[in-house]
Design an enzyme around this catalytic site. Structure first.
Site, PDB file in Angstrom:
ATOM      1  N   HIS A  60       0.844  -1.197   0.000  1.00 11.95           N
ATOM      2  CA  HIS A  60       0.000   0.000   0.000  1.00 11.95           C
ATOM      3  C   HIS A  60       0.881   1.249   0.000  1.00 11.95           C
ATOM      4  O   HIS A  60       2.075   1.189   0.271  1.00 11.95           O
ATOM      5  CB  HIS A  60      -0.838   0.093   1.273  1.00 11.95           C
TER       6      HIS A  60
ATOM      7  N   GLU B 237       2.537  -0.788   4.351  1.00  9.91           N
ATOM      8  CA  GLU B 237       2.260   0.564   3.877  1.00  9.91           C
ATOM      9  C   GLU B 237       3.576   1.291   3.613  1.00  9.91           C
ATOM     10  O   GLU B 237       4.478   1.278   4.453  1.00  9.91           O
ATOM     11  CB  GLU B 237       1.475   1.355   4.930  1.00  9.91           C
TER      12      GLU B 237
HETATM   13 ZN   LIG Z   1      -4.112   0.594   0.573  1.00  5.32          ZN
END
Ligand SMILES: [Zn+2]
Length: 198
Positions: free
Chosen positions: A48, A130
Site C-alpha cells: 500500500h 504501507e
Molecule cells: Zn491501501
C-alpha cells in the site's frame, strides 16, 4: 582439547521473528486487529501507500491513525475518515525506517473488500505493508531496500507465494500504491519469479 566457548558463541541469537513480530521493526501496537481464520495460509503480501493528509510526508499521523489516536479535527481531510479503524502490519517511512503495528500471526485491517489468487478477504491470509507516500508518486530508494529486505524476511517465516498492490486486490476501489511504484525494481531486489508479482 576443548576450546572454551565465548559468550557470543553460546548466547542464542535473537530470533528474526517472535510471535509474528519482526526483530528489526520499531513496534507500536495497534488495537485494530483480530485473529486469522483457523488454518489460514499466509501466502500474500499486499503493498500500500499512505500519507495523511494525502501528500503530506514526515508527520506522525499514520502512526496515530493506526493506533486510534488521530485528532480528527486537526485537518479538514480527516473529516472524511473520522472514526476509521484500520491498521497494517508494517509501515515504511521515506527514509526506510520500519514500523510494525500488528503481529503477522494476527489479522490486520488493511485490504478491506478484496480478492487475489482466487481467494477473497485478503486480510485473512496476507501481510500488509504501507509505504509512506502519495499514490501515483514515486517512492524512495531506501523504501525499496527496506521493502525488499522485509519481504525476504517475511518469506523466510511464512509461505509467501504472491505479492500485489492494494490496487490489484481491490481494483476500481483502490489505487495505491499506483503507477509511481516500480514493481520490476522490487522483483529485481527480491529475485522472486515473475509469477509472484501482479
Ligand atoms: Zn491501501
Amino acid at each position: 582439547m576443548t576450546q572454551p566457548a565465548s559468550p557470543e558463541a553460546t548466547a542464542p541469537a535473537a530470533p528474526l521473528w517472535q510471535d509474528g513480530w519482526y526483530r528489526f521493526a520499531r513496534r507500536l501496537d495497534s488495537p485494530n486487529f483480530g485473529a486469522r481464520p483457523a488454518g489460514a495460509c499466509i501466502d500474500l503480501v499486499v503493498v500500500h501507500s499512505i500519507s495523511l493528509p494525502p501528500g503530506r510526508l514526515g508527520g506522525d499521523e499514520v502512526q496515530r491513525l493506526f493506533t486510534n489516536t488521530l485528532d480528527w479535527d486537526a485537518h479538514p481531510y480527516f473529516q472524511s475518515i473520522r472514526g476509521l479503524q484500520v491498521s497494517s502490519h508494517f509501515y515504511i517511512r521515506r527514509g526506510g525506517e520500519l514500523w510494525q503495528f500488528v503481529s503477522c500471526d494476527a489479522r490486520a485491517w488493511h485490504a478491506g473488500a478484496s480478492e487475489w489468487r482466487g481467494r477473497s478477504n485478503c486480510n485473512d491470509d496476507s501481510v500488509g505493508i504501507e509505504l509512506e507516500g502519495l499514490e501515483g508518486d514515486p517512492f524512495e530508494p531506501a523504501q525499496y531496500e527496506a521493502l525488499g529486505a522485509l519481504c525476504a524476511a517475511i518469506a523466510q517465516h511464512y509461505p509467501i507465494a504472491h505479492i500485489a498492490g492494494h490496487e490489484h486486490v481491490a481494483p476500481g476501489r483502490k489505487q495505491d500504491p499506483g503507477p509511481g511504484f516500480d514493481w520490476q525494481r522490487l522483483q529485481r531486489e527480491l529475485g522472486w519469479p515473475q509469477q509472484c508479482f501482479p
